[in-house]
Write an enzyme that holds these catalytic residues in place. Structure first.
Site, PDB file in Angstrom:
ATOM      1  N   ALA B  14      -2.886  -9.252  11.949  1.00 62.10           N
ATOM      2  CA  ALA B  14      -2.397  -9.035  10.584  1.00 62.10           C
ATOM      3  C   ALA B  14      -0.924  -9.389  10.402  1.00 62.10           C
ATOM      4  CB  ALA B  14      -2.656  -7.587  10.174  1.00 62.10           C
ATOM      5  N   ARG B  25       3.938 -20.608   2.770  1.00 63.75           N
ATOM      6  CA  ARG B  25       4.002 -20.705   1.306  1.00 63.75           C
ATOM      7  C   ARG B  25       5.393 -21.148   0.844  1.00 63.75           C
ATOM      8  NH1 ARG B  25       1.530 -15.482   1.432  1.00 63.75           N
ATOM      9  NH2 ARG B  25      -0.688 -15.934   1.600  1.00 63.75           N
ATOM     10  N   GLU B  38      -2.312 -16.518  20.099  1.00 63.18           N
ATOM     11  CA  GLU B  38      -3.156 -15.326  20.093  1.00 63.18           C
ATOM     12  C   GLU B  38      -4.002 -15.325  21.368  1.00 63.18           C
ATOM     13  OE1 GLU B  38      -3.703 -12.489  18.477  1.00 63.18           O
ATOM     14  OE2 GLU B  38      -5.412 -12.129  19.831  1.00 63.18           O
ATOM     15  N   SER B  44      -6.446 -12.568  12.571  1.00 67.28           N
ATOM     16  CA  SER B  44      -6.417 -12.003  11.211  1.00 67.28           C
ATOM     17  C   SER B  44      -7.628 -11.150  10.900  1.00 67.28           C
ATOM     18  CB  SER B  44      -6.343 -13.128  10.170  1.00 67.28           C
ATOM     19  OG  SER B  44      -5.141 -13.834  10.299  1.00 67.28           O
ATOM     20  N   CYS B  48      -9.385  -1.916  11.797  1.00 67.35           N
ATOM     21  CA  CYS B  48      -9.809  -0.652  11.178  1.00 67.35           C
ATOM     22  C   CYS B  48     -11.292  -0.682  10.833  1.00 67.35           C
ATOM     23  CB  CYS B  48      -9.030  -0.391   9.904  1.00 67.35           C
ATOM     24  SG  CYS B  48      -7.398  -1.112   9.879  1.00 67.35           S
ATOM     25  N   ARG B  75      -3.948 -24.880   6.910  1.00 64.91           N
ATOM     26  CA  ARG B  75      -2.717 -24.671   6.141  1.00 64.91           C
ATOM     27  C   ARG B  75      -1.489 -25.025   6.976  1.00 64.91           C
ATOM     28  NH1 ARG B  75      -2.605 -19.195   3.329  1.00 64.91           N
ATOM     29  NH2 ARG B  75      -1.216 -20.381   1.976  1.00 64.91           N
ATOM     30  N   VAL B  85       1.212 -15.308  25.495  1.00 64.04           N
ATOM     31  CA  VAL B  85       2.632 -15.488  25.776  1.00 64.04           C
ATOM     32  C   VAL B  85       2.977 -14.572  26.943  1.00 64.04           C
ATOM     33  CG1 VAL B  85       4.975 -15.172  24.887  1.00 64.04           C
ATOM     34  CG2 VAL B  85       3.185 -16.165  23.424  1.00 64.04           C
ATOM     35  N   ASP B 304       1.937  -3.258  14.579  1.00 66.94           N
ATOM     36  CA  ASP B 304       1.761  -2.121  15.484  1.00 66.94           C
ATOM     37  C   ASP B 304       2.766  -2.084  16.634  1.00 66.94           C
ATOM     38  OD1 ASP B 304      -0.394  -1.642  13.876  1.00 66.94           O
ATOM     39  OD2 ASP B 304      -1.923  -1.840  15.428  1.00 66.94           O
ATOM     40  N   TRP B 455      -6.967  21.144 -14.025  1.00 71.29           N
ATOM     41  CA  TRP B 455      -5.796  21.094 -13.145  1.00 71.29           C
ATOM     42  C   TRP B 455      -6.248  20.355 -11.884  1.00 71.29           C
ATOM     43  CZ3 TRP B 455      -0.970  22.864 -14.462  1.00 71.29           C
ATOM     44  CH2 TRP B 455      -0.860  23.779 -15.511  1.00 71.29           C
TER      45      TRP B 455
END
Lengths: 474, 474
Positions: B14, B25, B38, B44, B48, B75, B85, B304, B455
């Site tokens: 992420a 962009r 990676e 990506s 969760c 892209r 790495v 994280d 309430w």
């Protein structure tokens, strides 16, 4: 020992009885005598629950009553049901009352402190046939009972629930496609009616901008509700017995076995006006922050009969909503009882649903922002209520308005399905705090796949609004 | 024409890929060359979502992947999968990599700007048998696939969903009753396992105060999950084939066909530590508000592997959560791409569910407030998610902490059923805005019977907290 002070409360629903109850918590009967007058058969009830009672979703009317007259009396509140206050005499500190069930006996009751909680009355345009049997408001429990009785008569028996196939052509026309109108449309569909909603504006839910209202329109169509917009009701046709049989507009007659008026409400301030108390543009009473009527030392007012301060526009507005009425009552009761509390104002939050469609708004619409003299940008995003891959994720639209240059949040509107509506609370708090949309992009909102996409839809809207503010320049 | 700047991203989930995408962009390939490494098979993705994939609630792994490697490459992001790495050489501006599937070929890649998004690693205590086959983490999609394969092997076939009666004694032990632990308990119940959760603390969900954790404990029992608290795992027993067959504690052996570790995570900062980058108490990287590693001009870090600023306590904390990682990536990518964005911090919001039980928190727990040197009051209320008379109204508990004297909101915890969890957002925004609990009592939250009592439960808690602040004096 001094005699007890005398508090008189006019109106025995949410605001009035909350005020009375809170005052009683703070003051014993030998310090404060409390008398409350209510003209209907019911006290302290949830008018907002009436559409669900009519729809058979909840039992009524007992379930809608938060506290009965007996319960109030047990707490030393002298509650007089079916007793209408007909005059307020501020000079002599007294109100005139009439007992509605007891030959109309009139009398005067003196007060040292007065609370006005006279509520609202439904709009009922002066049109031919509008008062015919078969035309119903849904403002009070008495209204709800009358409507349910009418539905039974129409059907010959209580209409079966959720069996549209059995409608046998029974038709209902709802006039007005606001909150009450769409909620009543759902209720009548549940009762097996073919439902037509007539709305003057170009879209239902004129409490939303038209582009968001169009989403509601489309969804209502999918739910089987015929919604005729841009139409003006001209009258109600009656049969030979004088009962409503159709609603007429400029273009067509809409046959109806039952007609429901859901055209909104106005503050019920006839008594207050006659007593010379200050009213705002909407006809609602004007108060200070402690809910004391302006210019008065010993008169408070709250609930559907007052105008409230709008924190976003800086104006006063009339908003009839039980949650405000309860807060007002709490604050009035505290102040009457010698404590201190204030009502800072509202941001204009409302949430509703029609079947599984959830509709919410807070802050200003485009036309309200214009009227307040604000320059703004408006963006709309489509996202989902849960992570896209999680079961039950449903599309939801979020529209966001932000002030140009400052980027201050001005309003949010939401149309979606399950899980969409209450997200408006995020924006309601942000509005109250005066946050910018850029600040909102960093909000630490609850995230887990069953609850939200990794970017909550409100955050997605805030990001787009931030970009729009930047692009718009000054 | 000058050569393109070189951006290297370490970690393709992420934070890393959001940063790469946002940088792309803002900068074209001839301005900025982006290489991302990676080491796993996936990029990506929504970690969760793994419990829901394992539980068969959602399909996987494809549905959990927000953007594939191919999409990133399309892209103009040079994404190298299965490439680890192994060293960061800050002095010479280069990283050493090893190709995991290609004979371990090593090479160096130079950078002008570096983004560290190395994520977190699950806690795996150094106990006998902990590395045995049959003991599973659930941190990555690779983990999820391995666990699903193990469930198939255990059952001889993929376990049927929602058929507890067919469990034939298949048993799962989950170590740790935090968010991952309870979510995995639900997943394994859905797979037909008898589930035992072992937790060191006195209550499950030690991210809540013990009194709120006790409500979770009780509810989990009702859901058929055996939760053993106050117990310390001492090891994993294996069978003759070396496979896990039981989890041992000081008191008992808990037989297990499958063992899942849900003991939380720690920042994965081995590389960063070796490169001499600054780490906080938790081992997470320390950054400035623009997510730049402290003391570094051209190194950013997010997700994280970093510590974040806690707006309520004023400290830095490690919180592994996809929603933060996405925000960090967005901000890093903006800054790397020559724009300007900052991450102001978190208030510690989290929401989860186990079956139909919703669990949420934001701000500080009692022990965290103590540790931050705060004096406070704490109140708990029980209310309902909808108007009490509306179908589906379920009880929910709200605990609220407020600072003494000032009344500033410090934290909220919620345990309830449908509609309870996301209400924590109200408090999250109020915390961000620094509101007092008395200010919160006036919040204009969305009200209609299907959505809330008149309430809202959060308002009820705010009223009680306000009274407690007043009663506590200075």
């Amino acid at each position: 020992m001094t005699a007890a002070e005398r508090l008189v409360v006019v109106g025995g629903d949410a605001a009035g009885m909350s005020a009375a109850s809170q005052a009683r918590r703070l003051k014993k009967p030998d310090e404060l005598a409390i008398t409350a007058f209510e003209r209907s058969h019911f006290t302290s009830y949830s008018a907002c629950g009436i559409p669900y009672w009519v729809g058979g979703v909840v039992d009524g009317p007992d379930a809608l009553i938060a506290r009965t007259a007996e319960e109030h009396r047990a707490r030393d509140i002298d509650l007089r049901m079916r007793t209408e206050v007909t005059e307020i005499d501020l000079d002599r500190g007294r109100v005139r009352t009439r007992e509605l069930d007891d030959g109309g006996r009139e009398s005067w009751t003196g007060f040292d402190k007065l609370v006005l909680a006279t509520g609202a009355r439904p709009l009922r345009p002066d049109l031919p046939g509008i008062d015919a049997p078969g035309v119903h408001g849904v403002q009070t429990l008495d209204d709800g009972r009358a409507l349910l009785d009418a539905l039974e008569q129409t059907a010959g028996r209580r209409a079966p629930l959720d069996t549209p196939g059995t409608s046998a052509g029974r038709r209902a026309v709802v006039v007005g496609a606001g909150y009450i109108g769409v909620e009543m449309a759902e209720a009548l569909i549940r009762r097996g009616y073919e439902v037509t909603v007539l709305e003057r504006s170009a879209q239902p839910m004129s409490t939303l901008d038209p582009d968001m209202g169009a989403l509601v329109h489309e969804a209502m169509c999918g739910l089987g509700v015929e919604t005729v917009t841009g139409t003006t009701v001209t009258g109600v046709l009656t049969d030979s017995a004088g009962r409503a049989r159709a609603v007429t507009t400029e273009d067509a007659d809409h046959p109806a076995d039952v007609v429901v008026l859901g055209m909104g409400v106005r503050p019920e301030t006839t008594l207050a006006a006659a007593a010379g108390l200050p009213l705002g543009e909407s006809g609602g009473l004007l108060t200070d922050l402690a809910m004391r009527v302006r210019g008065q030392d010993a008169v408070w007012a709250g609930g559907d009969c007052v105008e409230v301060h709008d924190l976003v526009s800086g104006r006063t507005r009339h908003i009839a909503l039980g949650t405000h009425a309860n807060k007002h009552g709490q604050i009035i009761g505290t102040n009457v009882g010698g404590g201190y509390a204030t009502f800072p104002g509202v941001v204009g939050t409302a949430v509703s649903k029609v079947c599984d469609l959830e509709i919410a708004r807070t802050g200003l619409l485009e036309r309200q922002a214009h009227a307040a003299g604000l320059r703004f940008v408006a963006v709309t995003v489509e996202s989902t209520s849960r992570a896209g891959y999680y079961p039950g994720a449903r599309p939801m639209h979020v529209k966001m308005l932000a002030e140009r240059r400052t980027g201050r949040l001005l309003g949010v509107q939401i149309v979606g399905r399950e899980g969409a509506g209450k997200r408006v609370d995020i924006a309601a708090v942000a509005l109250t705090a005066g946050m910018t949309v850029e600040q909102m992009t960093a909000l630490d909102l609850g995230y887990a796949p069953p609850f939200s996409p990794v970017w909550d839809p409100v955050l997605v809207a805030a990001r787009k609004a931030t970009a729009a503010v930047r692009a718009a320049g000054g």
